[in-house]
Every structure is written in structure tokens, then in C-alpha cells.
Design a protein around this motif. Structure first.
Motif, PDB file in Angstrom:
ATOM      1  N   LEU A  35       9.421  25.205  58.580  1.00 20.08           N
ATOM      2  CA  LEU A  35       9.705  25.671  57.393  1.00 20.08           C
ATOM      3  C   LEU A  35       9.360  26.731  56.594  1.00 20.08           C
ATOM      4  O   LEU A  35       9.894  27.440  55.862  1.00 20.08           O
ATOM      5  N   GLU A  36       8.227  27.573  57.682  1.00 12.42           N
ATOM      6  CA  GLU A  36       7.830  28.877  56.865  1.00 12.42           C
ATOM      7  C   GLU A  36       8.535  29.902  58.015  1.00 12.42           C
ATOM      8  O   GLU A  36       9.077  30.988  57.237  1.00 12.42           O
ATOM      9  N   GLU A  69      11.680  30.536  55.475  1.00 16.41           N
ATOM     10  CA  GLU A  69      11.639  31.033  54.255  1.00 16.41           C
ATOM     11  C   GLU A  69      12.223  32.352  54.268  1.00 16.41           C
ATOM     12  O   GLU A  69      12.293  33.056  53.791  1.00 16.41           O
ATOM     13  N   SER A  70      11.707  32.544  55.957  1.00 18.83           N
ATOM     14  CA  SER A  70      12.339  34.177  55.460  1.00 18.83           C
ATOM     15  C   SER A  70      13.576  34.632  55.799  1.00 18.83           C
ATOM     16  O   SER A  70      14.116  35.773  55.961  1.00 18.83           O
ATOM     17  N   VAL A 115      16.173  32.111  54.283  1.00 18.76           N
ATOM     18  CA  VAL A 115      17.400  31.851  53.530  1.00 18.76           C
ATOM     19  C   VAL A 115      17.416  33.013  52.915  1.00 18.76           C
ATOM     20  O   VAL A 115      18.419  32.789  51.658  1.00 18.76           O
ATOM     21  N   THR A 116      17.096  34.740  52.712  1.00 18.73           N
ATOM     22  CA  THR A 116      17.247  35.246  51.536  1.00 18.73           C
ATOM     23  C   THR A 116      18.547  35.763  51.751  1.00 18.73           C
ATOM     24  O   THR A 116      18.651  36.187  52.865  1.00 18.73           O
ATOM     25  N   ARG A 167      14.226  22.112  49.312  1.00 24.58           N
ATOM     26  CA  ARG A 167      13.688  23.354  48.985  1.00 24.58           C
ATOM     27  C   ARG A 167      14.333  23.877  49.359  1.00 24.58           C
ATOM     28  O   ARG A 167      14.302  25.701  48.561  1.00 24.58           O
ATOM     29  N   LEU A 168      15.711  24.076  50.543  1.00 25.66           N
ATOM     30  CA  LEU A 168      16.563  25.202  50.648  1.00 25.66           C
ATOM     31  C   LEU A 168      17.619  25.459  48.851  1.00 25.66           C
ATOM     32  O   LEU A 168      18.044  26.070  48.528  1.00 25.66           O
ATOM     33  N   ARG A 193      15.841  26.927  46.408  1.00 25.00           N
ATOM     34  CA  ARG A 193      16.576  28.214  46.230  1.00 25.00           C
ATOM     35  C   ARG A 193      17.486  29.434  46.178  1.00 25.00           C
ATOM     36  O   ARG A 193      18.670  30.070  46.787  1.00 25.00           O
TER      37      ARG A 193
END
Length: 321
Positions: A121-122, A125-126, A128-129, A155-156, A159
Motif C-alpha cells: 500500500l505504501e 502511494e508513490s 499512482v501519481t 484507495r486507488l 486518487r
């Protein structure tokens, strides 16, 4: 081209065996044997990379037998963002017979420690941008519950990234409740969600449109030799593949999903996208492995793929929603 992330939570080394008619309880000889670093999301990634997209692969990978995967990622030009977990990645045996029947013998996968899931999951986060899409494919390994998958999709989606899902059983039910952008069930999986048999084309159409109405924009229903039904925001399109000699259906669904994503991300029309995806999936069943867009006769397969409006096939006078 687009930037895509594929997630494979339960990858596998796929042992593909082509045999004569299988004789249970006896010695059988294989006609060909092939071992590939695979998993449904990795298969999707291979096709997308072959079609020119920048693809990152992630998920959960056994540390003890990762060499074949690392080599495959490098060969295919895939960016490796897998979390390594203790133990070995499972081996799945897929036995293909001359009549097209495929028997799968799938292992459960290594148990995932809670810390590995948090690490994934962490990492996401890096990653998905800047992504254009995420494709989550395959089963869940021990230690990853359906509610974990639902939370991941939520979560996705928060974003603002498109998420496509291809899984089954309890994982599919939980994933659908989280409202991904698109899903790729087969008829059996869609019937399980609907709660009743889908034994006619119209029943399949109604179930797919019901998923659209629930908030899932795209439903790509794979029907094997009968083709594909694509319900998109309440509009349906169907495709019938060209007749081909079937060697193995392993990877056909992954090819279909990847080729559909290719068309969507390239801004193609629905007709062009579904025709291309259906033809490439048909190409894949002629041999072991994924669809080859550079096949010498691919243009002929494309022209032989038939598209139609399934709503025109509904019998007049029926009471349809």
C-alpha cells in the motif's frame, strides 16, 4: 502512450503442457512444455508493453524463486515494483488437450505477512501519481482477504485513477462493491454476482447493464468461442471472433483485457477497440502464450471479427428494463 500499473497479488510460474487426450490414472506424454513467469496481471502487462505502453508491474512475489520473474520483466521492458515476501511463488499447471479443453491445477500461493501488504500500500502511494490506469488481475493469496482488495480499489479510485478488475469468487464480489471503473468477468462469474443463471444472451446483457447502472462504467464479458459483450455506460456492443484452431485458451482473457485497455487509452472508438481486442484474443488461442499483434495474418483476423448491436437481438414484445 499511456502509463499503466498492473497488480498481481498472487503471481505464478505457469507450467503449460500440451497433451493428447488426457487419460486419467495413466502415463501421458506431453507434446510441448513451457514454463513462464506469469500471473494474470503480468500477462496483461506483457501485452500492453508489446503495444507500446509504459507499464509498471507490482504485487506480491516470493523471494525464493524470483529469478524467472526478474528476467521476464527485463526482457519485456516492464518496471519491477513488486514487494518480495518470504517463500516461493506458486507453480500452476495448465494442461491443454487437442479439443481445446484446458485443465488448471493452481496452487494457493505463499501466505502474505501483514507487513508485506502494508508495504505494498505504501509503494502504491508513490506509484499512482501520473498513472492513466491500473489493472488488478488474478486470485488472492493466503493472508489477503476480499475486504483488503475492496479497500485497495477504494484507495486507488480516491486518487482519480481508472481501475479495471479481473478476479473471481469472493474477491470479485468484494471488488464489485468497491466500484472499479471496469471489470472483465466471464459468464459464470457474472452469473454468480447476479444470483441466477445467465443462460441466454439477453440475460447476460441485462446483468452487464445492471452493473453499469450500479456505477461500474465498463463491463467486458468474455464468452469464450461465443465472443465478447462490452457494456459501457449503458451502451452495449458485441463481437464474434473469427474461427481459429484452438491450441490453448490460457492467456486469452488477459490478452482481451490488455487489448481493450490499449484501445481505451489510445482514444479509439468502441467499435475499433472491441474488434481489435477480440481479434487479438482469438490470435492468442492458436498457440501457447499471449496474443501476437505482429502475427502475419492479424489483419485477416481483424477483418473476420464481426461486431453487432446486441440490443437489436432482443425479442420484440419482451419487457426489458
Amino acid at each position: 502512450m499511456a502509463r499503466v500499473l498492473t497488480l498481481t497479488l498472487n503471481p505464478a510460474l505457469d507450467l503449460a503442457l500440451c497433451t493428447g487426450p488426457l487419460r486419467l490414472g495413466e502415463v501421458n506424454r506431453t507434446q510441448s512444455t513451457r514454463l513462464d513467469a506469469a500471473g494474470k496481471g503480468i500477462n496483461v502487462a506483457r501485452v500492453l508493453a508489446r503495444l507500446g505502453h509504459a507499464v509498471t508491474v507490482s504485487g506480491l512475489l516470493g523471494a525464493d524463486n524470483q529469478t524467472a520473474f526478474v528476467q521476464a520483466f527485463a526482457t519485456c521492458g516492464l518496471t519491477d515494483a513488486f514487494i518480495r515476501i518470504p517463500g516461493e511463488t506458486r507453480i500452476n499447471a495448465k494442461i491443454s488437450e487437442p479439443d481445446g479443453r484446458v485443465t488448471d491445477l493452481n496452487g494457493p500461493g505463499a501466505r502474505v505477512p501483514p507487513a508485506a501488504l502494508e508495504a505494498l500500500l505504501e509503494r502504491l502511494e508513490s506509484l499512482v501519481t501520473g498513472l492513466d490506469a491500473v489493472a488488478i488481475s488474478g486470485s488472492l493469496p493466503p493472508g489477503v482477504a476480499p475486504e483488503h482488495l475492496a479497500a485497495l480499489i477504494t484507495r486507488l479510485r480516491a486518487r482519480q485513477v481508472a481501475v479495471w478488475l479481473d478476479t473471481s469468487d469472493a474477491a470479485l464480489a468484494a471488488g464489485l462493491a468497491a466500484r472499479p471503473s471496469g471489470v472483465k468477468p466471464n459468464d459464470v462469474e457474472l452469473a454468480a454476482w447476479a444470483g441466477h443463471p445467465l443462460d441466454t444472451p439477453d440475460a447476460q446483457l441485462q446483468a452487464a447493464l445492471k452493473l453499469n447502472a450500479s456505477g461500474i462504467d465498463d463491463v467486458l464479458l468474455s464468452l469464450g468461442a461465443d465472443g465478447v459483450l462490452w457494456a459501457s455506460r449503458g451502451q452495449a456492443l458485441a463481437a464474434t471472433p473469427p474461427a481459429v484452431s484452438v491450441v490453448s485458451t490460457v492467456g486469452a482473457g488477459d490478452t482481451l483485457l490488455a487489448a481493450t485497455l490499449h484501445g481505451v487509452l489510445s482514444g479509439w472508438s468502441r467499435e475499433r477497440t472491441l474488434g481489435f481486442a477480440t481479434a487479438l484474443s482469438a490470435e492468442s488461442v492458436r498457440h501457447i502464450g499471449l496474443g501476437e499483434p505482429d502475427a502475419p495474418d492479424f489483419e485477416q483476423l481483424l477483418h473476420a471479427t464481426q461486431l453487432r448491436d446486441p440490443t437489436a437481438e432482443r425479442r420484440p414484445g419482451e419487457n426489458h428494463p
